[in-house]
Design a protein around this motif. Structure first.
Motif, mmCIF file in Angstrom:
data_model
loop_
_atom_site.group_PDB
_atom_site.id
_atom_site.type_symbol
_atom_site.label_atom_id
_atom_site.label_comp_id
_atom_site.label_asym_id
_atom_site.label_seq_id
_atom_site.Cartn_x
_atom_site.Cartn_y
_atom_site.Cartn_z
ATOM 1 N N ASN A 34 0.667 -1.177 0.040
ATOM 2 C CA ASN A 34 0.099 -0.091 -0.017
ATOM 3 C C ASN A 34 0.856 1.182 0.078
ATOM 4 O OD1 ASN A 34 -2.230 1.595 -0.025
ATOM 5 N ND2 ASN A 34 -2.325 1.746 2.241
ATOM 6 N N VAL A 35 1.692 1.251 -0.827
ATOM 7 C CA VAL A 35 2.565 2.644 -1.267
ATOM 8 C C VAL A 35 2.446 3.224 -2.518
ATOM 9 C CG1 VAL A 35 4.545 1.583 0.332
ATOM 10 C CG2 VAL A 35 4.400 1.090 -2.090
ATOM 11 N N ASP A 36 2.829 4.551 -2.693
ATOM 12 C CA ASP A 36 2.710 5.135 -3.827
ATOM 13 C C ASP A 36 4.145 4.993 -4.406
ATOM 14 O OD1 ASP A 36 2.559 6.982 -5.920
ATOM 15 O OD2 ASP A 36 2.522 8.691 -4.793
ATOM 16 N N LEU A 37 4.284 4.127 -5.330
ATOM 17 C CA LEU A 37 5.688 4.065 -5.946
ATOM 18 C C LEU A 37 5.853 4.961 -7.314
ATOM 19 C CD1 LEU A 37 8.261 2.354 -6.507
ATOM 20 C CD2 LEU A 37 6.923 0.816 -7.995
ATOM 21 N N GLN A 38 6.856 5.968 -6.966
ATOM 22 C CA GLN A 38 7.186 6.644 -8.175
ATOM 23 C C GLN A 38 8.716 6.300 -8.753
ATOM 24 O OE1 GLN A 38 6.965 10.749 -6.177
ATOM 25 N NE2 GLN A 38 4.840 10.424 -5.629
ATOM 26 N N LEU A 39 8.289 6.175 -10.084
ATOM 27 C CA LEU A 39 9.535 5.768 -10.953
ATOM 28 C C LEU A 39 10.319 6.816 -11.215
ATOM 29 C CD1 LEU A 39 8.050 2.989 -12.883
ATOM 30 C CD2 LEU A 39 9.296 2.705 -10.734
ATOM 31 N N ARG A 40 11.601 6.813 -10.899
ATOM 32 C CA ARG A 40 12.630 8.086 -11.325
ATOM 33 C C ARG A 40 13.762 7.714 -12.213
ATOM 34 N NH1 ARG A 40 8.618 11.484 -9.591
ATOM 35 N NH2 ARG A 40 8.868 11.825 -7.390
ATOM 36 N N PRO A 41 13.468 7.923 -13.501
ATOM 37 C CA PRO A 41 14.625 7.499 -14.570
ATOM 38 C C PRO A 41 15.534 8.426 -14.546
ATOM 39 C CG PRO A 41 12.437 7.721 -15.571
ATOM 40 C CD PRO A 41 12.365 8.149 -14.345
ATOM 41 N N SER A 42 17.124 7.715 -14.143
ATOM 42 C CA SER A 42 18.114 8.499 -13.698
ATOM 43 C C SER A 42 19.344 8.183 -14.561
ATOM 44 C CB SER A 42 18.540 8.394 -12.267
ATOM 45 O OG SER A 42 17.311 8.598 -11.527
ATOM 46 N N TYR A 43 20.465 9.057 -14.441
ATOM 47 C CA TYR A 43 21.642 8.768 -15.225
ATOM 48 C C TYR A 43 22.828 8.408 -14.491
ATOM 49 C CZ TYR A 43 24.989 9.062 -19.146
ATOM 50 O OH TYR A 43 26.206 8.937 -19.940
ATOM 51 N N ILE A 44 22.985 6.888 -14.362
ATOM 52 C CA ILE A 44 24.086 6.429 -13.442
ATOM 53 C C ILE A 44 25.466 6.860 -13.733
ATOM 54 C CG2 ILE A 44 24.612 4.299 -14.898
ATOM 55 C CD1 ILE A 44 24.439 2.899 -12.107
ATOM 56 N N SER A 45 25.872 7.208 -14.859
ATOM 57 C CA SER A 45 27.014 7.621 -15.168
ATOM 58 C C SER A 45 27.205 9.114 -14.556
ATOM 59 C CB SER A 45 27.549 7.791 -16.604
ATOM 60 O OG SER A 45 27.269 6.576 -17.264
ATOM 61 N N GLY A 46 26.265 10.017 -14.514
ATOM 62 C CA GLY A 46 26.253 11.197 -13.787
ATOM 63 C C GLY A 46 26.350 10.898 -12.359
ATOM 64 N N ILE A 47 25.895 10.008 -11.791
ATOM 65 C CA ILE A 47 25.884 9.765 -10.510
ATOM 66 C C ILE A 47 27.049 9.252 -9.921
ATOM 67 C CG2 ILE A 47 25.045 8.350 -8.299
ATOM 68 C CD1 ILE A 47 22.027 8.561 -9.858
ATOM 69 N N MET A 48 27.777 8.304 -10.907
ATOM 70 C CA MET A 48 29.080 7.851 -10.455
ATOM 71 C C MET A 48 30.042 8.887 -10.289
ATOM 72 S SD MET A 48 28.571 4.717 -9.825
ATOM 73 C CE MET A 48 29.979 3.408 -10.228
ATOM 74 N N LYS A 49 29.913 9.875 -11.604
ATOM 75 C CA LYS A 49 31.111 10.926 -11.565
ATOM 76 C C LYS A 49 30.864 11.834 -10.369
ATOM 77 C CE LYS A 49 32.478 14.712 -14.785
ATOM 78 N NZ LYS A 49 32.216 15.480 -15.996
ATOM 79 N N ASP A 50 29.569 12.114 -9.812
ATOM 80 C CA ASP A 50 29.491 13.129 -8.825
ATOM 81 C C ASP A 50 30.084 12.671 -7.627
ATOM 82 O OD1 ASP A 50 27.658 15.687 -8.142
ATOM 83 O OD2 ASP A 50 27.222 14.168 -6.570
#
Length: 244
Positions: A34-50
């Motif tokens: 009973n949760v509100d699931l929100q899908l968030r497409p992201s860019y893994i290369s940007g996260i790894m670099k950051d």
């Protein structure tokens, strides 16, 4: 006053097989929990670099472990993951920018299709050994997911627009602000608190957090902890009838 809403944000990239595992389990359990699931497409290369993180496949022992780990998880979660034949090229040379911009555009224009198109792109990259940097492969995946040819082409034409680029950048930055150093991350907003959980192996901890909230919330006392803390979190999902 009723119970506070429980929202889960899943930040993911189809380049990440562990994101696929987390995605499938949360899609299976969102109504049970009973949760509100929100899908968030992201860019893994940007996260790894950051974050300054390095992919596990850069270390031979980690790469070997990951290959064996994914095979075990394939059986456990009943998700048809197969490591691509040219893994290094898929992960390091080609990347996922076009695919994640496409999913971002889907989220903006046809959000009801986001789950199905995301799943089909994972199928292409991690089950059928197809090239998700090829625009024709992306179009084919979108149509396989149920999108019309005109809809898919219309979405594809938007992936280079400032609106789509900025949205993917903002979502990726949001993941970084939550403390992401890789993907997937699940951000749980429960009982007025925010919890960031990394990876697809923290789902029992997530269930524990949700169970604690259920036990302390008016109107949810009848839900037992076993409703959340299952003996096994995998499911015989209708999404995948067989492992190929």
């Amino acid at each position: 006053m009723g119970p506070l809403p429980r929202t889960l944000e899943l930040f993911y990239d189809v380049l990440s097989p562990y994101s696929w595992l987390g995605f499938e389990v949360l899609c299976r359990y969102q109504h049970i929990w009973n949760v509100d699931l929100q899908l968030r497409p992201s860019y893994i290369s940007g996260i790894m670099k950051d974050s300054g993180n390095k992919p596990p496949s850069l270390l031979p022992r980690k790469e070997l472990y990951m290959t064996n780990d994914l095979e075990r998880l394939r059986q456990h979660f009943q998700v048809p993951i197969h490591v691509p034949k040219d893994f290094f090229s898929v992960v390091f040379k080609k990347g996922s920018l076009s695919a994640m911009r496409f999913l971002t555009a889907v989220d903006l224009e046809l959000p009801e299709m986001l789950e199905k198109v995301s799943r089909q792109l994972w199928m292409c990259a991690w089950s059928m050994n197809e090239d998700i940097t090829d625009l024709q492969s992306i179009l084919a995946a979108a149509k396989e997911a149920g999108m019309s040819a005109d809809q898919a082409q219309g979405i594809l034409e938007k992936i280079s627009t400032p609106r789509v680029k900025n949205q993917l950048k903002e979502t990726t930055e949001a993941a970084c602000n939550y403390g992401a150093f890789g993907l997937p991350i699940t951000v749980a907003h429960v009982d007025g608190q925010t919890h960031m959980l990394f990876g697809s192996d923290r789902l029992e901890l997530l269930a524990h957090l949700l169970a604690m909230f259920a036990a302390s919330s008016p109107g949810l006392h009848s839900i037992s902890r076993n409703h959340f803390l299952c003996s096994s979190i995998r499911s015989n999902s209708s999404s995948f009838n067989v492992l190929s």
